[in-house]
Motif scaffolding. Structure first.
Motif, short mmCIF file in Angstrom:
data_model
loop_
_atom_site.label_atom_id
_atom_site.label_comp_id
_atom_site.label_asym_id
_atom_site.label_seq_id
_atom_site.Cartn_x
_atom_site.Cartn_y
_atom_site.Cartn_z
N ALA A 21 3.26 5.29 -1.93
CA ALA A 21 2.47 4.70 -3.01
C ALA A 21 1.88 3.35 -2.60
O ALA A 21 0.73 3.04 -2.91
CB ALA A 21 3.32 4.56 -4.27
N ALA A 22 2.66 2.54 -1.90
CA ALA A 22 2.17 1.22 -1.46
C ALA A 22 1.00 1.39 -0.49
O ALA A 22 0.02 0.63 -0.56
CB ALA A 22 3.29 0.42 -0.80
N GLN A 24 -1.09 4.00 -0.40
CA GLN A 24 -2.23 4.46 -1.18
C GLN A 24 -2.83 3.33 -2.01
O GLN A 24 -4.05 3.22 -2.14
CB GLN A 24 -1.83 5.64 -2.09
CG GLN A 24 -3.01 6.31 -2.76
CD GLN A 24 -4.02 6.86 -1.75
OE1 GLN A 24 -3.67 7.64 -0.87
NE2 GLN A 24 -5.28 6.45 -1.87
N ASN A 25 -1.99 2.47 -2.55
CA ASN A 25 -2.49 1.32 -3.32
C ASN A 25 -3.34 0.40 -2.45
O ASN A 25 -4.37 -0.10 -2.89
CB ASN A 25 -1.33 0.53 -3.94
CG ASN A 25 -0.66 1.26 -5.07
OD1 ASN A 25 -1.22 2.21 -5.64
ND2 ASN A 25 0.55 0.86 -5.40
N ALA A 26 -2.91 0.17 -1.22
CA ALA A 26 -3.68 -0.67 -0.30
C ALA A 26 -5.03 -0.02 0.01
O ALA A 26 -6.06 -0.70 0.01
CB ALA A 26 -2.90 -0.94 0.98
N ASN A 28 -6.67 2.08 -1.86
CA ASN A 28 -7.48 2.00 -3.08
C ASN A 28 -8.01 0.59 -3.31
O ASN A 28 -9.19 0.41 -3.63
CB ASN A 28 -6.66 2.44 -4.30
CG ASN A 28 -6.30 3.91 -4.27
OD1 ASN A 28 -6.87 4.70 -3.52
ND2 ASN A 28 -5.33 4.28 -5.08
N LYS A 29 -7.14 -0.40 -3.13
CA LYS A 29 -7.52 -1.79 -3.36
C LYS A 29 -8.71 -2.21 -2.50
O LYS A 29 -9.59 -2.95 -2.94
CB LYS A 29 -6.33 -2.71 -3.09
CG LYS A 29 -6.62 -4.18 -3.28
CD LYS A 29 -5.39 -5.03 -3.06
CE LYS A 29 -5.71 -6.50 -3.30
NZ LYS A 29 -4.51 -7.34 -3.20
N LEU A 97 4.53 -5.94 2.26
CA LEU A 97 4.32 -5.44 0.91
C LEU A 97 5.59 -4.91 0.24
O LEU A 97 5.71 -4.96 -0.98
CB LEU A 97 3.27 -4.33 0.92
CG LEU A 97 1.86 -4.78 1.31
CD1 LEU A 97 0.94 -3.58 1.48
CD2 LEU A 97 1.31 -5.75 0.27
#
Length: 171
Positions: A21-22, A24-26, A28-29, A97
């Motif tokens: 998830a971390a 994928q968040n990066a 996306n961000k 992170l």
């Protein structure tokens, strides 16, 4: 870190969903939708410096890199191959992170290079999973794996074929 926190850290299982998830968040961000992913650019956009350094010869053979929370700096062994540098930057970004307490503790130490997870603390495994998912996201891999072989995929994603093979298990 207290003794109980140490025990929890040493004996806990890796949190694979959190690492994925971390990553994928990066992605996306920063709006990353195509390979290759540049973890150095992500780190720098997050205010984390990436420095390529000469380690002492005996250390250079064993260590790819490390992260210093105090200075917000990822130190990369300049003598390792470029795809290893890319993975190492992503791995250390994973620590930045996911593992602030771990990296600030006395338990954190630069680990000898190893592709085997059975001998690593959970935090090291999570940083590896983060790096693999950041560099070879399964949605991107699905788009390319039908027309490229493992070696070509490694080149497309700027990683070793081992990382591609590992990620193909999940794509």
């Amino acid at each position: 870190m207290t003794l109980n926190e140490l025990r929890k850290s040493v004996f806990r299982r890796p949190d694979y969903p959190a690492a994925r998830a971390a990553a994928q968040n990066a992605l996306n961000k920063f709006g990353i939708t195509r390979p290759p992913v540049d973890p150095e650019a992500i780190a720098e956009a997050m205010g984390i410096n990436v420095l390529y350094v000469d380690f002492e010869p005996e250390v250079s053979r064993e260590i790819s890199g490390l992260y210093d929370f105090q200075s917000k700096t990822i130190y990369i062994n300049k003598d390792i191959p470029s795809n290893r540098k890319t993975f190492t930057i992503a791995h250390e970004l994973g620590h930045a992170l996911l593992h602030e307490q771990y990296v600030k503790s006395q338990n954190y130490q630069a680990m000898p290079r190893s592709n085997y997870h059975f001998d690593k603390p959970a935090e090291e495994v999570e940083a590896d999973v983060f790096a693999a998912c950041l560099l070879v996201p399964k949605n991107m891999l699905k788009s390319y794996k039908s027309f490229a072989d493992i070696g070509e995929l490694g080149e497309i994603f700027a990683v070793s074929p081992d990382v591609v093979v590992h990620q193909m298990k999940f794509a």
